[in-house]
Scaffold this motif. Structure first.
Motif, PDB file in Angstrom:
ATOM      1  N   GLY A 174       2.613 -11.569  -0.656  1.00 44.36           N
ATOM      2  CA  GLY A 174       3.879 -11.266  -1.320  1.00 44.36           C
ATOM      3  C   GLY A 174       4.326 -12.419  -2.191  1.00 44.36           C
ATOM      4  N   THR A 175       5.619 -12.489  -2.422  1.00 46.06           N
ATOM      5  CA  THR A 175       6.180 -13.484  -3.327  1.00 46.06           C
ATOM      6  C   THR A 175       5.905 -14.908  -2.847  1.00 46.06           C
ATOM      7  N   VAL A 176       6.263 -15.177  -1.591  1.00 45.66           N
ATOM      8  CA  VAL A 176       6.162 -16.555  -1.094  1.00 45.66           C
ATOM      9  C   VAL A 176       4.703 -16.978  -0.911  1.00 45.66           C
ATOM     10  N   ASP A 215      -4.072  -8.631   2.530  1.00 38.70           N
ATOM     11  CA  ASP A 215      -2.772  -7.960   2.508  1.00 38.70           C
ATOM     12  C   ASP A 215      -3.026  -6.485   2.781  1.00 38.70           C
ATOM     13  N   LEU A 216      -2.068  -5.825   3.418  1.00 37.20           N
ATOM     14  CA  LEU A 216      -2.215  -4.397   3.689  1.00 37.20           C
ATOM     15  C   LEU A 216      -2.269  -3.606   2.395  1.00 37.20           C
ATOM     16  N   TYR A 217      -1.635  -4.180   1.361  1.00 37.45           N
ATOM     17  CA  TYR A 217      -1.498  -3.470   0.090  1.00 37.45           C
ATOM     18  C   TYR A 217      -2.507  -4.069  -0.900  1.00 37.45           C
ATOM     19  N   THR A 236       3.628 -12.701   5.821  1.00 34.15           N
ATOM     20  CA  THR A 236       4.130 -11.322   5.860  1.00 34.15           C
ATOM     21  C   THR A 236       5.654 -11.391   5.982  1.00 34.15           C
ATOM     22  N   PRO A 237       6.365 -10.237   5.858  1.00 33.34           N
ATOM     23  CA  PRO A 237       7.798 -10.270   6.216  1.00 33.34           C
ATOM     24  C   PRO A 237       7.950 -10.728   7.670  1.00 33.34           C
ATOM     25  N   ASP A 238       9.112 -11.300   7.972  1.00 30.64           N
ATOM     26  CA  ASP A 238       9.351 -11.897   9.300  1.00 30.64           C
ATOM     27  C   ASP A 238       8.970 -10.969  10.454  1.00 30.64           C
ATOM     28  N   CYS A 263       6.274 -18.900   7.126  1.00 28.91           N
ATOM     29  CA  CYS A 263       7.256 -19.468   6.187  1.00 28.91           C
ATOM     30  C   CYS A 263       8.670 -18.950   6.428  1.00 28.91           C
ATOM     31  N   HIS A 303       9.321 -23.762   5.666  1.00 29.06           N
ATOM     32  CA  HIS A 303      10.267 -22.870   4.977  1.00 29.06           C
ATOM     33  C   HIS A 303      10.794 -23.523   3.702  1.00 29.06           C
ATOM     34  N   PHE A 346      13.818 -16.653  -3.921  1.00 30.26           N
ATOM     35  CA  PHE A 346      12.732 -16.134  -4.750  1.00 30.26           C
ATOM     36  C   PHE A 346      12.934 -14.639  -4.983  1.00 30.26           C
TER      37      PHE A 346
HETATM   38  N1  LIG Z   1      11.845 -14.287  -0.503  1.00 31.21           N
HETATM   39  C1  LIG Z   1      12.438 -15.432  -0.264  1.00 31.21           C
HETATM   40  O1  LIG Z   1      13.379 -15.801  -0.979  1.00 31.21           O
HETATM   41  C2  LIG Z   1      11.951 -16.311   0.854  1.00 31.21           C
HETATM   42  C3  LIG Z   1      12.327 -17.659   0.861  1.00 31.21           C
HETATM   43  C4  LIG Z   1      11.830 -18.494   1.857  1.00 31.21           C
HETATM   44  C5  LIG Z   1      11.000 -17.969   2.850  1.00 31.21           C
HETATM   45  N2  LIG Z   1      10.675 -16.649   2.850  1.00 31.21           N
HETATM   46  C6  LIG Z   1       9.783 -16.172   3.937  1.00 31.21           C
HETATM   47  O2  LIG Z   1       8.471 -15.998   3.418  1.00 31.21           O
HETATM   48  C7  LIG Z   1       7.797 -14.956   4.159  1.00 31.21           C
HETATM   49  C8  LIG Z   1       7.270 -13.920   3.196  1.00 31.21           C
HETATM   50  O3  LIG Z   1       8.378 -13.377   2.474  1.00 31.21           O
HETATM   51  P1  LIG Z   1       8.189 -12.686   1.047  1.00 31.21           P
HETATM   52  O4  LIG Z   1       9.537 -12.682   0.402  1.00 31.21           O
HETATM   53  O5  LIG Z   1       7.028 -13.297   0.336  1.00 31.21           O
HETATM   54  O6  LIG Z   1       7.826 -11.200   1.518  1.00 31.21           O
HETATM   55  P2  LIG Z   1       7.141 -10.042   0.641  1.00 31.21           P
HETATM   56  O7  LIG Z   1       7.274 -10.345  -0.810  1.00 31.21           O
HETATM   57  O8  LIG Z   1       7.670  -8.769   1.192  1.00 31.21           O
HETATM   58  O9  LIG Z   1       5.588 -10.188   0.986  1.00 31.21           O
HETATM   59  C9  LIG Z   1       5.046  -9.909   2.218  1.00 31.21           C
HETATM   60  C10 LIG Z   1       3.663  -9.306   2.005  1.00 31.21           C
HETATM   61  O10 LIG Z   1       3.033  -9.156   3.281  1.00 31.21           O
HETATM   62  C11 LIG Z   1       2.429  -7.860   3.323  1.00 31.21           C
HETATM   63  N3  LIG Z   1       2.298  -7.434   4.708  1.00 31.21           N
HETATM   64  C12 LIG Z   1       3.180  -6.817   5.525  1.00 31.21           C
HETATM   65  N4  LIG Z   1       2.648  -6.649   6.759  1.00 31.21           N
HETATM   66  C13 LIG Z   1       1.396  -7.167   6.715  1.00 31.21           C
HETATM   67  C14 LIG Z   1       0.342  -7.296   7.649  1.00 31.21           C
HETATM   68  N5  LIG Z   1       0.472  -6.834   8.907  1.00 31.21           N
HETATM   69  N6  LIG Z   1      -0.810  -7.871   7.256  1.00 31.21           N
HETATM   70  C15 LIG Z   1      -0.964  -8.330   5.990  1.00 31.21           C
HETATM   71  N7  LIG Z   1      -0.003  -8.232   5.045  1.00 31.21           N
HETATM   72  C16 LIG Z   1       1.171  -7.675   5.406  1.00 31.21           C
HETATM   73  C17 LIG Z   1       3.379  -6.999   2.518  1.00 31.21           C
HETATM   74  O11 LIG Z   1       2.703  -5.823   2.149  1.00 31.21           O
HETATM   75  P3  LIG Z   1       3.582  -4.486   1.809  1.00 31.21           P
HETATM   76  O12 LIG Z   1       4.293  -4.781   0.530  1.00 31.21           O
HETATM   77  O13 LIG Z   1       2.576  -3.442   1.720  1.00 31.21           O
HETATM   78  O14 LIG Z   1       4.539  -4.331   2.981  1.00 31.21           O
HETATM   79  C18 LIG Z   1       3.713  -7.928   1.352  1.00 31.21           C
HETATM   80  O15 LIG Z   1       2.731  -7.862   0.336  1.00 31.21           O
HETATM   81  C19 LIG Z   1       8.819 -14.407   5.156  1.00 31.21           C
HETATM   82  O16 LIG Z   1       8.624 -15.034   6.399  1.00 31.21           O
HETATM   83  C20 LIG Z   1      10.159 -14.833   4.541  1.00 31.21           C
HETATM   84  O17 LIG Z   1      11.172 -14.985   5.515  1.00 31.21           O
HETATM   85  C21 LIG Z   1      11.112 -15.810   1.872  1.00 31.21           C
END
Ligand SMILES: NC(=O)c1ccc[n+]([C@@H]2O[C@H](COP(=O)([O-])OP(=O)(O)OC[C@H]3O[C@@H](n4cnc5c(N)ncnc54)[C@H](OP(=O)(O)O)[C@@H]3O)[C@@H](O)[C@H]2O)c1
Length: 285
Positions: free
Chosen positions: A11-13, A33-35, A69-71, A92, A115, A120
């Motif tokens: 994903g994004t992070v 990634d699942l996707y 992945t998401p939390d 993260c 973290h 983002f």
């Molecule tokens: N976004 C922020 O601002 C931010 C800032 C700091 C820290 N974080 C942390 O960074 C981490 C990732 O967040 P993100 O914002 O990058 O989330 P995200 O964009 O939703 O990306 C998560 C990715 O993981 C995939 N996924 C879900 N379940 C999975 C599995 N079982 N196996 C493999 N891949 C899987 C998702 O696929 P699908 O799309 O198909 O579900 C998605 O592509 C989290 O822990 C979050 O708390 C986020």
């Protein structure tokens, strides 16, 4: 030894971290990634990385694995993969501690979390904003040292936290960053009263918001704070309360609560005395 990095979750992070770490010389070799489209985007952006169909494949080939992945899925991934001794695993999340990686630890892996204290909203913006961020780290050795090195390589700073600190640390980030958006949203909705859309309101308020951030950067708290509470201006506060009561009564509790939390700033800045603080508290009850 050069650590080979793998990512579970593109994903994004995960993608932004991988892009920047790879640019700093860390070999990022595997992504799952699942996707599939997310994995392909990751592999397109991170030179030398290869897509794997299973999380287990990433864990088998990499020395240091980020579960990005998401939390809600971190614990599940940690439990499903067969980790091996000597491996390092990190996530993260800001709120979750290394406790969610317990299954990996039980199988001999060393665990941690990194973290980025950043917001983002899109991948492009994440790649742009990762360098220079503060990274909150909770980890056991040798993961702790590796994560500190990564934070430094990303031109950032790091803050070491305990597992117990994590939830409160993340609540603080949420109040400062996410609820800032909530306040702007509430304020911009009020502009509908004179026929302006929320978007128009935000555009109009942006120079003022930039000014507020500049004040925060240049003079800090409480000196940078301004407004009627800071001036102890009871007449203006009464006008605000009357207008909100008439036009937006649902906003009144928020206004009163935020006003009450602003009184210590005015006292700290020295612009009101205790008597005026008491009068303001009474008015905002
Ligand atoms: N976004 C922020 O601002 C931010 C800032 C700091 C820290 N974080 C942390 O960074 C981490 C990732 O967040 P993100 O914002 O990058 O989330 P995200 O964009 O939703 O990306 C998560 C990715 O993981 C995939 N996924 C879900 N379940 C999975 C599995 N079982 N196996 C493999 N891949 C899987 C998702 O696929 P699908 O799309 O198909 O579900 C998605 O592509 C989290 O822990 C979050 O708390 C986020």
């Amino acid at each position: 030894m050069v650590l080979k990095l793998g990512f579970i979750g593109a994903g994004t992070v995960g993608t932004a971290l991988a892009v920047r770490l790879s640019q700093q010389g860390y070999p990022v070799i595997a992504i799952h990634d699942l996707y599939p489209a997310s994995a392909e985007r990751f592999a397109g952006a991170v030179k030398g990385s290869k897509i794997y169909d299973r999380a287990q494949d990433v864990a088998d080939i990499a020395d240091f694995i980020f579960i990005t992945t998401p939390d809600d899925f971190i614990a599940q991934v940690a439990a499903e993969v067969s980790w091996h001794a000597g491996q390092m695993v990190a996530h993260c999340s800001g709120a979750a501690s290394t406790d969610v990686l317990a299954p990996a630890r039980e199988r001999g892996a060393r665990v941690g979390c990194l973290h980025p204290l950043q917001t983002f909203a899109s991948l492009e913006q994440a790649i742009e904003n990762v360098p220079g961020s503060l990274f909150a780290i909770e980890a056991e050795e040798p993961v702790l040292s590796v994560l500190k090195e990564m934070a430094t390589a990303l031109k950032g700073t790091w803050l070491e936290l305990t597992a117990e600190d994590k939830a409160l640390y993340h609540a603080a980030a949420c109040i400062a960053c996410n609820y800032f958006y909530t306040l702007v949203s509430v304020a911009s909705d009020l502009w509908q009263n004179w026929g302006k859309s929320s978007d128009e309101a935000i555009r109009a308020m942006l120079p003022m918001l930039h000014g507020a951030l500049n004040n925060l950067k240049e003079v800090g708290l409480p000196k940078g704070a301004t407004g009627p509470i800071l001036r102890g201006d009871l007449v203006t506060i009464r006008k605000h309360l009357a207008a909100l009561e008439k036009k937006a009564p649902d906003v009144l509790p928020l206004y009163k609560m935020m006003g009450t939390w602003t009184i210590p700033l005015a006292l700290g800045k020295g612009t009101i005395d205790q008597q005026r603080a008491g009068e303001l508290r009474e008015l905002l009850k």
